[in-house]
Design an enzyme around this catalytic site. Structure first.
Site, mmCIF file in Angstrom:
data_model
loop_
_atom_site.group_PDB
_atom_site.id
_atom_site.type_symbol
_atom_site.label_atom_id
_atom_site.label_comp_id
_atom_site.label_asym_id
_atom_site.label_seq_id
_atom_site.Cartn_x
_atom_site.Cartn_y
_atom_site.Cartn_z
ATOM 1 N N CYS A 1 4.826 -12.981 8.015
ATOM 2 C CA CYS A 1 5.552 -12.283 7.270
ATOM 3 C C CYS A 1 7.228 -12.074 8.012
ATOM 4 O O CYS A 1 8.054 -12.264 7.710
ATOM 5 C CB CYS A 1 5.308 -10.912 7.027
ATOM 6 S SG CYS A 1 6.481 -9.634 6.249
ATOM 7 N N GLY B 1 5.435 -19.098 -9.517
ATOM 8 C CA GLY B 1 5.131 -17.771 -9.375
ATOM 9 C C GLY B 1 5.834 -17.290 -8.325
ATOM 10 O O GLY B 1 7.218 -17.802 -8.365
ATOM 11 N N ASP C 1 -4.534 -11.415 4.336
ATOM 12 C CA ASP C 1 -4.468 -12.375 3.359
ATOM 13 C C ASP C 1 -5.764 -13.079 3.239
ATOM 14 O O ASP C 1 -6.172 -13.873 2.404
ATOM 15 C CB ASP C 1 -3.276 -13.537 3.604
ATOM 16 C CG ASP C 1 -1.915 -13.113 3.155
ATOM 17 O OD1 ASP C 1 -1.743 -11.826 2.631
ATOM 18 O OD2 ASP C 1 -1.236 -14.029 3.414
ATOM 19 N N HIS D 1 22.157 11.039 -11.343
ATOM 20 C CA HIS D 1 23.148 10.314 -11.893
ATOM 21 C C HIS D 1 24.407 9.749 -11.396
ATOM 22 O O HIS D 1 25.026 10.958 -10.846
ATOM 23 C CB HIS D 1 23.528 11.119 -13.255
ATOM 24 C CG HIS D 1 24.544 10.487 -14.138
ATOM 25 N ND1 HIS D 1 24.227 9.236 -14.999
ATOM 26 C CD2 HIS D 1 25.865 10.770 -14.498
ATOM 27 C CE1 HIS D 1 25.208 9.054 -15.812
ATOM 28 N NE2 HIS D 1 26.294 9.838 -15.361
#
Ligand SMILES: Cc1cc2nc3c(=O)[nH]c(=O)nc-3n(C[C@H](O)[C@H](O)[C@H](O)COP(=O)(O)OP(=O)(O)OC[C@H]3O[C@@H](n4cnc5c(N)ncnc54)[C@H](O)[C@@H]3O)c2cc1C
Length: 459
Positions: free
Chosen positions: A46, A180, A305, A436
């Site tokens: 990573c 992907g 993983d 906002h």
């Protein structure tokens, strides 16, 4: 560190990537003695090869687009060219600083960092270059590698994300094999850098794991950006001749390119590491675990993983922390894939959490959905981006999925994951005030609408 050389560590972690180092750091924090074995660089795939460097490339790509598009905002800018050595210096600087910080963290927590290639020598042993390291608990965290397809050899003009990350020029024509997450991110970078890009995807749509509406919007945006794609078509082969790689497709058509990027997913790194010999079940390369991340062998855990499910760094972090706390006896709540946020950092960005509309229909039968168009959101108009926030809820029930697309929408996934993981009802979120003008308001407005009181929403 254990009291003496004969005392086993409380935890031995094999692999120092996201899953492994998170486990080591948390275990040490909890007062456990820890050895962390890593054959490459602490931080793993990573930090050094994918998440951080690719996002640096994506940011450089955004800067290139901003330079091209200044006139849309009344600013006179010109785009000259991409200096790849400058891009790499920027990217490597980011990685280098994070790497240094991580090394400092590991050494400050008295973790024994063992540099070398480890092998599971038994249920409580990791062998590293002739040294036997024993632990009361062993955590397997050896990660994944970039896959290719049978008969498709990586080399020359045929690359995976590993090689593409250090490319020293901008190729004129790129074919990306795989639509992907990895494929669309690289397609986005190359297009912004000036390449002609074609994505080839066997499934009927890009980002097929996402809600169908997201794929449709991404495809529309990519068409507008001049990114070509061929979906529902299988790759048949590739041939390199001189400066050209010719990509063959099922049905006989071909595409010529200067680079073929193979982005067909990641395979688990478990081969030849002694797992099966030590009695750990390995299924098609992956290490199955129960929900407490225990393998079939007592006191041997697996994270990241190599565990079936989402392949994401933050899943690895969460699993690593979970295992450390489990070993320390804290009985943490399991990490469920369903509640893990997902971001695809292409332009436009995709962010989602929970079930797609199709999955929710299968799970609950009757559901409700609402799509809030970013056209009604002030900040998105300022940024000149298009997209939407789509909500999926059980009928008269909580929100079970949030799906967003548009510039910077990855930043909205934090609130979206709280909504899904805390089983919020539309009215719960509608009662919260969103600042906002922010893009975050779009998430609030979508809930207002689903709660039956739309504000800036067109029917
Ligand atoms: C192009 C791309 C982009 C991505 N972008 C993102 C993103 O933006 N966000 C995200 O969440 N995820 C992203 N991912 C996925 C993410 O990188 C992985 O999910 C994550 O790295 C998995 O962590 P891990 O700890 O399981 O494995 P890894 O990070 O692969 O770490 C495993 C470590 O184990 C070491 N190791 C292996 N075998 C041995 C051995 N025998 N002895 C000693 N050490 C060993 C390796 O050297 C490695 O350092 C991306 C993936 C790709 C391919």
């Amino acid at each position: 560190m254990p009291a003496d050389a004969d005392t086993p560590y409380d935890v031995v972690v094999l692999g120092g990537g996201s899953g492994g180092y998170a486990c080591a750091l948390r275990a040490a924090e909890l007062g456990l003695s820890v050895a962390l074995v890593e054959k490459g660089k602490l931080g793993g795939t990573c930090l050094h090869n994918v998440c951080i460097p690719t996002k640096a490339l994506l940011h450089a790509a955004e800067v290139a687009d901003s330079a091209r598009e200044g006139s849309r905002f009344g600013i006179k800018t010109t785009f000259e060219s991409v200096d790849m050595s400058g891009v790499h210096a920027y990217k490597d600087g980011v990685v280098g600083r994070l790497y240094k910080g991580l090394q400092g963290l590991v050494s400050s927590r008295s973790i024994e960092f063992v540099q070398g290639t480890g092998r599971l020598g038994g249920p409580d042993t990791v062998d590293v270059d002739g040294r036997r390291i024993t632990g009361r608990n062993v955590v397997l965290a050896t990660g994944s590698y970039a896959k290719s397809l049978p008969g498709l050899e990586i080399g020359g003009r045929i690359m995976t994300s590993d090689e593409a990350l250090t490319i020293d020029h901008v190729p004129a024509r790129v074919v990306v094999l795989g639509g992907g997450v990895i494929g669309v991110e690289f397609a986005s970078v190359f297009r912004s850098f000036g390449s002609e890009v074609t994505i080839v995807e066997a499934l009927p749509r890009l980002v097929a794991a996402e809600d169908e509406a997201i794929s449709t919007q991404l495809q529309r945006a990519f068409r507008k950006r001049g990114i070509a794609f061929r979906t529902g078509v299988r790759f048949a082969g590739a041939r390199q001749e001189g400066d050209v790689v010719t990509v063959g497709l099922e049905g006989g058509s071909t595409i010529e390119a200067d680079l073929l990027l193979v982005a067909v997913g990641r395979g688990p790194s478990t081969d030849g590491l002694g797992y099966e010999e030590a009695g750990v079940t390995v299924d098609r390369g992956l290490v199955p675990t129960d929900e407490r991340l225990r393998t079939n062998v007592p006191n041997v855990y697996a994270v990241g993983d190599i565990v079936p499910g989402l392949q994401l760094a933050h899943r690895g972090f969460a699993q690593g922390i979970f295992v450390a706390e489990e070993i320390a006896g804290l009985s943490p709540a399991p990490v469920e894939d369903r509640g893990i946020p997902r971001v695809t950092y292409c332009d436009p960005e995709i962010a989602s959490v929970g079930l797609t509309e199709t999955q929710a229909r299968e799970a609950y039968g009757e559901i409700e959905t609402y799509e809030y168009n970013l056209g009604g959101n002030g900040k998105s108009q300022i940024l000149q981006t298009q997209g939407f926030v789509k909500l999926v809820s059980e009928k008269d029930g909580p929100i079970v999925g949030v799906h967003m697309i548009g510039a910077r929408m990855g930043e909205q996934v934090g609130e979206a994951q709280l909504i899904v993981n805390w089983d919020a009802f539309p009215a719960d979120v509608a009662g919260l005030v969103h600042a906002h003008p922010t893009q975050n308001e779009a998430l609030g407005e979508a809930h207002l609408a689903l709660a039956g009181k739309p504000l800036h929403a067109h029917a």
